[in-house]
Design an enzyme around this catalytic site. Structure first.
Site, short mmCIF file in Angstrom:
data_model
loop_
_atom_site.label_atom_id
_atom_site.label_comp_id
_atom_site.label_asym_id
_atom_site.label_seq_id
_atom_site.Cartn_x
_atom_site.Cartn_y
_atom_site.Cartn_z
N LYS A 220 13.03 72.27 24.35
CA LYS A 220 13.29 72.70 22.82
C LYS A 220 12.49 74.16 22.95
O LYS A 220 11.38 74.28 22.93
CB LYS A 220 12.63 71.94 21.83
CG LYS A 220 12.89 72.64 20.47
CD LYS A 220 11.69 72.88 19.66
CE LYS A 220 11.97 73.93 18.73
NZ LYS A 220 11.43 75.48 19.35
N GLU A 295 -1.10 72.31 26.03
CA GLU A 295 -1.50 73.28 26.56
C GLU A 295 -1.48 74.16 25.16
O GLU A 295 -0.53 74.79 24.82
CB GLU A 295 -0.64 74.01 27.86
CG GLU A 295 -1.29 75.02 28.53
CD GLU A 295 -1.11 76.27 28.16
OE1 GLU A 295 -2.11 76.96 27.14
OE2 GLU A 295 -0.03 76.99 28.64
N CYS A 329 -2.35 82.58 26.11
CA CYS A 329 -3.62 81.88 25.82
C CYS A 329 -4.61 82.00 26.47
O CYS A 329 -5.76 81.52 26.45
CB CYS A 329 -2.92 80.40 25.63
SG CYS A 329 -2.34 79.97 27.26
N GLU A 426 -8.23 83.04 18.04
CA GLU A 426 -7.24 83.66 19.05
C GLU A 426 -6.49 84.73 18.37
O GLU A 426 -5.66 84.43 17.33
CB GLU A 426 -6.57 82.52 19.61
CG GLU A 426 -5.75 82.94 20.91
CD GLU A 426 -4.98 81.83 21.48
OE1 GLU A 426 -4.18 80.92 20.49
OE2 GLU A 426 -4.71 81.54 22.69
C1 SIN Z 1 0.00 80.84 28.38
O1 SIN Z 1 -0.25 81.96 27.84
O2 SIN Z 1 0.54 79.80 27.65
C2 SIN Z 1 0.06 80.67 29.86
C3 SIN Z 1 -0.28 81.79 30.76
C4 SIN Z 1 -0.46 81.72 32.15
O3 SIN Z 1 0.44 80.80 32.71
O4 SIN Z 1 -1.10 82.30 32.77
#
Ligand code: SIN
Length: 524
Positions: A220, A295, A329, A426
């Site tokens: 998805k 994640e 992230c 964040e």
């Molecule tokens: C992400 O921001 O979820 C992944 C970043 C990365 O793979 O470096």
């Protein structure tokens, strides 16, 4: 909207409903850049833009005919409409994934490996088109988008190789007439829920290990960036990955998420996105006791010590902060600078940030594209206002860009304090908050003073400090004198509320495998 899942996207509070989409379109009076427009029409006429979902190897419309619009965030114009699917289509996708699992999991590892390798080759052969598609729907500069294609493909290549290395064990038995074995087997059907910030790489680093192990998947993708996912699915079929092994459904995040969670045939949920949604998925997966890997959000500290090499620190901090317009992230979220180097660093850093070219990702030399949508832009603005109202100082930027839309000026904010939103949450945008510290102990304390634990960075020329601080940081990834550390060969994942499990590397395989103990008795 379902109480269980209100959204499945990173950072933005809700999926773009069609009402929100319309407001984005009205907001924009810009014309799609000539380049973007000609790219869109070329990709469309070559069949590279797919608009239907992908179930059991067939392209299908939503059963009720509904569609959603996919926007170019740089212009606000509609690229195309895609099927807006829900629970019924997801159930069919699960059934087809389950049926295919029975045969795909029985192939030899070498056979699966060959299919994956072919998929890798096809993605690389179509790198330019995939990169263009990504820039169109996500907004990142074309070079960066092409970089993501290579990065995303690297997971497929790596797991094509790892497919052949799923070893078991023989255990010395406690009784003389027994022989004990451990074998690893694929978990089964995997539900993969992926975000808009990396429209390809977050899919491949889930789907490639899953397929390598013998699992099949229902993906998805974010409804903001489904086109790259659909193009990758088409290439998977061309690569010989059988119909039903890779399915793609997009549309109602809550309906699709609930169907994936409710199905006993789905044995694993893998998700990249916000911590809020990750917790809901984890709770929802408990009902059928599925495996989960999550994640989730980060709040990465980037610590610049007095003994850092200034040029290395500047380059690394720029790389971690402004990648993908700050929408990753693992982007530095708090830049902690020791007092002895603070002034020098903040002046040089602000100068570097000021020189960044902002614009449509198709324009030559652009280093930063738009923020993904209005609600993400508002979040960035409100965090900056919060910091200013609490005494922080704007060194560079600090407002919307004159280009309009969701373009935001690359920004540096000085004198940021721990209580400000910029330091607590964040920001997911091109804003670099600088915080001053005195001692190593203080830096470690500030860095760990958060529920997040994904990535952390430090810049120092002391090898002793590198070790000491790495050991003290409560983070799943630590970059020393380097701002961009993600790679397919190393484990990626967080501690604390940044997630569960690891993606990439040999550890990424374990997430899709069950361990089975077999006891062979009465052997004497
Ligand atoms: C992400 O921001 O979820 C992944 C970043 C990365 O793979 O470096």
């Amino acid at each position: 909207m379902s109480p269980l899942l209100t959204q499945l996207q990173r950072s933005s509070p809700t999926c773009l409903s069609s009402a929100t989409c319309i407001s984005v379109a009205i907001f924009s009076h810009h014309q799609m850049s000539t380049n973007a427009r000609s790219v869109a029409s070329r990709l469309s006429s070559s069949g590279f833009i797919r608009t239907q979902g992908f179930i059991g190897g067939k392209w299908v419309d939503a059963y009720d005919g509904k569609t959603i619009e996919v926007y170019n965030p740089a212009t606000g114009e509609v690229i195309t409409n895609v099927a807006c699917m829900g629970g019924r289509e997801t159930k069919d996708a699960i059934t087809s994934a389950h049926n295919t699992f029975l045969s795909w999991s029985k192939l030899t590892a070498a056979e699966r490996s060959r299919c994956l390798r072919k998929w890798f080759d096809l993605i690389m052969a179509n790198k330019e088109e995939l990169g263009q598609l990504m820039t169109l729907e996500q907004g990142k500069p074309l070079d960066e988008a092409m970089g993501e294609v290579t990065y995303g493909a690297s997971y497929i290549e790596f797991y094509a190789e790892e497919a052949k290395r799923v070893y078991g064990d023989i255990i010395p038995a406690a009784l003389p007439d027994r022989r004990l074995f451990v074998m690893k087997q694929p978990v089964g059907v995997v539900g993969a829920i992926t975000p808009w910030n990396f429209p390809l790489a977050m899919i491949t680093r889930k789907v490639a290990p899953a397929l390598a192990c013998g699992c099949t998947v229902v993906i998805k993708p974010s409804e903001l960036t489904p086109l790259t996912a659909l193009a990758a699915a088409e290439l998977s079929i061309q690569a010989g990955i059988p119909p039903g092994a890779v399915n793609v459904v997009m549309g109602s995040a809550s309906d699709i998420g609930e169907a994936l969670l409710a199905s006993p045939q789905v044995r694993k949920i893998t998700f990249t996105g916000s911590t809020t949604v990750g917790k809901k998925l984890m709770a929802g997966a408990a009902e059928t006791v599925k495996k989960v890997s999550l994640e989730l959000g980060g709040n990465a500290p980037c610590i610049i010590f007095d003994d850092a090499d200034l040029d290395v620190a500047l380059k690394g901090t720029m790389a971690t902060k402004f990648r993908n317009s700050g929408q990753t992230c693992v982007c530095a979220n708090r830049i902690l600078v020791q007092e002895g180097i603070y002034d020098k660093f903040s002046i040089a850093f602000s100068k570097a940030v000021e020189s960044m070219k902002v614009g449509d990702g198709f324009v030559e030399g652009v280093a930063q594209g738009p923020i993904i949508n209005d609600s993400a832009l508002h979040k960035v603005e409100s965090f900056v206002q919060d910091a200013i109202s609490k005494g922080a100082k704007v060194l560079i930027g600090g407002k919307r860009h004159s280009l309009g839309m969701t373009f935001y000026e690359p920004t540096v904010i000085g004198d940021v304090k721990s209580e400000m939103l910029l330091a607590r949450e964040e920001v997911f945008g091109p804003v670099a908050p600088l915080m001053k510290f005195k001692t190593e102990e203080e830096a470690i304390h500030i860095a760990n003073d958060t529920n997040a634990g994904l990535a952390a960075y430090m810049f120092t020329t002391s090898i002793k400090r590198s070790w000491r601080v790495s050991e003290a940081l409560e983070y799943g990834l630590v970059g020393i004198n380097e701002g961009q550390i993600s790679t397919e060969v190393a484990p990626f994942g967080g501690m604390k509320q940044s997630g569960l499990g690891r993606e990439g590397s040999k550890y990424g395989m374990d997430e899709y495998l069950e361990i089975k103990y077999v006891c062979l008795g009465n052997m004497s």
